[in-house]
Design a protein around this motif. Structure first.
Motif, short mmCIF file in Angstrom:
data_model
loop_
_atom_site.label_atom_id
_atom_site.label_comp_id
_atom_site.label_asym_id
_atom_site.label_seq_id
_atom_site.Cartn_x
_atom_site.Cartn_y
_atom_site.Cartn_z
N ALA A 255 25.73 45.45 28.67
CA ALA A 255 25.64 45.46 30.13
C ALA A 255 25.48 44.04 30.67
CB ALA A 255 24.47 46.33 30.58
N GLY A 256 24.68 43.22 29.98
CA GLY A 256 24.47 41.84 30.43
C GLY A 256 25.74 41.01 30.36
N VAL A 257 26.50 41.17 29.28
CA VAL A 257 27.76 40.41 29.14
C VAL A 257 28.76 40.83 30.22
CG1 VAL A 257 29.76 40.06 27.65
CG2 VAL A 257 27.46 39.98 26.68
N ILE A 258 28.86 42.14 30.47
CA ILE A 258 29.77 42.62 31.51
C ILE A 258 29.36 42.07 32.87
CG2 ILE A 258 30.61 44.66 32.72
CD1 ILE A 258 30.29 46.21 30.11
N ALA A 259 28.06 42.10 33.17
CA ALA A 259 27.57 41.61 34.46
C ALA A 259 27.78 40.11 34.59
CB ALA A 259 26.10 41.96 34.63
N LEU A 260 27.55 39.37 33.51
CA LEU A 260 27.77 37.92 33.53
C LEU A 260 29.22 37.60 33.86
CD1 LEU A 260 26.32 35.32 31.05
CD2 LEU A 260 28.72 35.22 31.71
N ALA A 261 30.15 38.25 33.15
CA ALA A 261 31.57 38.01 33.40
C ALA A 261 31.96 38.44 34.81
CB ALA A 261 32.41 38.76 32.37
N GLY A 262 31.45 39.62 35.24
CA GLY A 262 31.78 40.10 36.58
C GLY A 262 31.27 39.16 37.66
N THR A 263 30.07 38.62 37.49
CA THR A 263 29.51 37.68 38.47
C THR A 263 30.33 36.40 38.53
OG1 THR A 263 27.28 38.56 38.13
CG2 THR A 263 27.46 36.36 39.08
N TYR A 264 30.69 35.88 37.36
CA TYR A 264 31.50 34.65 37.31
C TYR A 264 32.80 34.85 38.10
CZ TYR A 264 34.60 31.08 35.43
OH TYR A 264 35.50 30.05 35.31
N PHE A 265 33.50 35.95 37.84
CA PHE A 265 34.78 36.18 38.51
C PHE A 265 34.59 36.50 39.99
CE2 PHE A 265 36.25 37.02 34.10
CZ PHE A 265 37.26 36.06 34.06
N ALA A 266 33.50 37.17 40.34
CA ALA A 266 33.24 37.47 41.75
C ALA A 266 33.11 36.19 42.56
CB ALA A 266 31.98 38.32 41.89
N TYR A 267 32.37 35.21 42.02
CA TYR A 267 32.21 33.95 42.73
C TYR A 267 33.49 33.11 42.70
CZ TYR A 267 27.24 34.50 43.64
OH TYR A 267 26.03 34.94 44.13
N ARG A 268 34.25 33.20 41.62
CA ARG A 268 35.51 32.46 41.54
C ARG A 268 36.51 33.00 42.57
NH1 ARG A 268 36.76 27.82 39.09
NH2 ARG A 268 38.78 28.64 38.40
N ILE A 269 36.59 34.33 42.66
CA ILE A 269 37.56 34.95 43.56
C ILE A 269 37.22 34.67 45.02
CG2 ILE A 269 38.44 37.18 44.37
CD1 ILE A 269 38.11 38.16 41.44
N THR A 270 35.94 34.62 45.34
CA THR A 270 35.52 34.49 46.75
C THR A 270 35.09 33.06 47.11
OG1 THR A 270 33.24 35.10 46.17
CG2 THR A 270 34.75 36.89 46.78
N ARG A 271 35.37 32.09 46.26
CA ARG A 271 34.84 30.74 46.49
C ARG A 271 35.39 30.09 47.77
NH1 ARG A 271 38.70 30.25 42.56
NH2 ARG A 271 40.19 28.51 42.71
N ARG A 272 36.56 30.49 48.21
CA ARG A 272 37.15 29.89 49.42
C ARG A 272 36.84 30.71 50.67
NH1 ARG A 272 40.56 25.91 47.67
NH2 ARG A 272 41.43 26.13 45.57
N ALA A 273 36.23 31.85 50.51
CA ALA A 273 35.95 32.72 51.65
C ALA A 273 34.69 32.25 52.38
CB ALA A 273 35.78 34.16 51.17
N LYS A 274 34.56 32.68 53.61
CA LYS A 274 33.39 32.34 54.41
C LYS A 274 32.17 33.04 53.82
CE LYS A 274 31.87 32.26 59.23
NZ LYS A 274 32.21 32.69 60.61
N GLU A 275 31.08 32.31 53.66
CA GLU A 275 29.89 32.83 53.00
C GLU A 275 29.35 34.09 53.67
OE1 GLU A 275 25.37 31.45 51.67
OE2 GLU A 275 26.79 29.98 52.47
N SER A 276 29.31 34.09 54.99
CA SER A 276 28.78 35.26 55.70
C SER A 276 29.64 36.49 55.48
CB SER A 276 28.67 34.96 57.20
OG SER A 276 29.94 34.64 57.74
#
Length: 374
Positions: free
Chosen positions: A143-164
């Motif tokens: 579960a930790g490995v899946i969450a780590l990878a998912g978090t990494y990609f979530a921030y990568r995908i949304t890095r150009r989006a408005k924070e709010s």
């Protein structure tokens, strides 16, 4: 139905109730921490979904009722002792705010009680290893490995989006993902008490061996865990939501999604894993998956210590309770009275530092003890 069987059923439902409020944090700690859901709304929603989830499967219940101990060598009194040990360990770890495993407290209490009453031959160690101990080790890591990878990609995908915009979108998504964890928790954990009650009915000769839980057992366990969940285990919610890492909405979403996936898969396969360990592993993985996030690994050490201690500690408590209760009716009464007295003492101690819906998020953000960058 004999008096002792009725007493065991009531005690099992009391354990199910403690399981509910002990594990509310599994589904809702991150959503409460990120303010995706208001605390009281979160725990009531979790309670409703725990109730629904209890009706989705009985595979885990069958593992408990016919897969861990030899039902021909034990009696309802033995199961009663195991349940008392599990309840006391649940309450103690709740008082300390430690997200230990209610499941392993139950398994430990049952194994300890069976061992002292019927010997080691009455324990099916192969199933204990394959369906309890291996999931204990592997599930939080997966579960930790899946969450780590998912978090990494979530921030990568949304890095150009408005924070709010990102925060608002993930908060809405968290309502769905947290609901899935609550549903999964009901599917997995409520079944464990179903299995214990079914095992009791089998040992009392009221059901044939290898029976599944009757509908009244499923319904009563669903109600007990739902009520416990809806009351909110605020002390453990505070630990998981605020003391591990300062969780942001994308992390909360990925932690909850990975937890739901692992728990639902295990429920389908009949693995009686610890939902607490799965969800805690997911939170640590999500914390480590955000760049420059601070993860309190000292808290992780205390949690792992509690995880390692749970099975043997509950086993010892269950063994002592079963040994005393096995001496006769007076012994059973003594175990019940002592168990109630200790439980009341733990509750009284909890009132010295109350944690509730109003102050559950008041813990200050953890200081950087170790930074893990993705």
């Amino acid at each position: 139905m004999s008096t002792i069987v009725i007493a065991v059923v009531i005690t099992a439902l009391m354990f199910d109730f403690t399981n509910g409020f002990h594990d509310t944090a599994n589904a809702m700690a991150t959503s409460i921490a990120t303010e995706a859901l208001r605390p009281k709304v979160a725990v009531i929603l979790a309670g409703v979904l725990n109730f629904i989830g209890a009706f989705l499967s009985v595979e885990v219940a069958k593992t408990i009722s016919s897969g861990l101990v030899d039902d021909t060598q034990i009696t309802p009194v033995v199961i009663f002792g195991g349940l008392v040990g599990a309840i006391l360990w649940n309450l103690l770890t709740w008082l300390l705010g430690l997200p230990s495993s209610s499941s392993h407290a139950l398994f430990g209490g049952l194994i300890g009680a069976t061992w002292v009453a019927a010997g080691s031959n009455a324990i099916q160690f192969a199933n204990v290893i394959s369906k309890v101990l291996l999931p204990l080790v592997l599930s939080p890591i997966i579960a930790g490995v899946i969450a780590l990878a998912g978090t990494y990609f979530a921030y990568r995908i949304t890095r150009r989006a408005k924070e709010s915009t990102v925060k608002r979108g993930f908060r809405v998504s968290q309502i769905v993902s947290a609901s899935m964890v609550a549903l999964a928790h009901g599917t997995n954990d409520a079944q464990k008490t179903m299995g214990v009650i079914t095992l009791t009915l089998i040992t009392a000769g009221l059901l044939p061996s290898n029976s599944g839980p009757p509908f009244w057992v499923i319904f009563s366990c669903a109600v007990a865990i739902a009520v416990g969940t809806a009351l909110g285990g605020w002390r453990i919610i505070q630990t998981m939501g605020k003391r591990i890492s300062e969780i942001q909405s994308p992390q909360g979403f990925t932690a909850e999604t990975s937890s739901a996936a692992v728990i639902l898969t295990s429920a389908h396969l009949g693995f009686a894993l610890s939902t607490t360990q799965v969800c805690t592993g997911s939170i640590f993985g999500a914390g480590a998956g955000r760049k420059l996030a601070s993860v309190q690994w000292s808290v992780a050490g205390r949690m792992v210590t509690a995880w390692v201690m749970t099975l043997p500690a509950a086993a010892i408590m269950g063994a002592v309770a079963a040994w005393v209760a096995g001496s006769g009716t007076l012994g059973t009464i003594v175990v019940a009275v002592v168990g109630i007295a200790i439980s009341a003492g733990i509750y009284a101690a909890s009132r010295l530092r109350p944690v509730n819906a109003h102050n559950v998020n008041d813990v200050p953000a953890p200081q950087p003890a170790a930074a893990t960058a993705a």
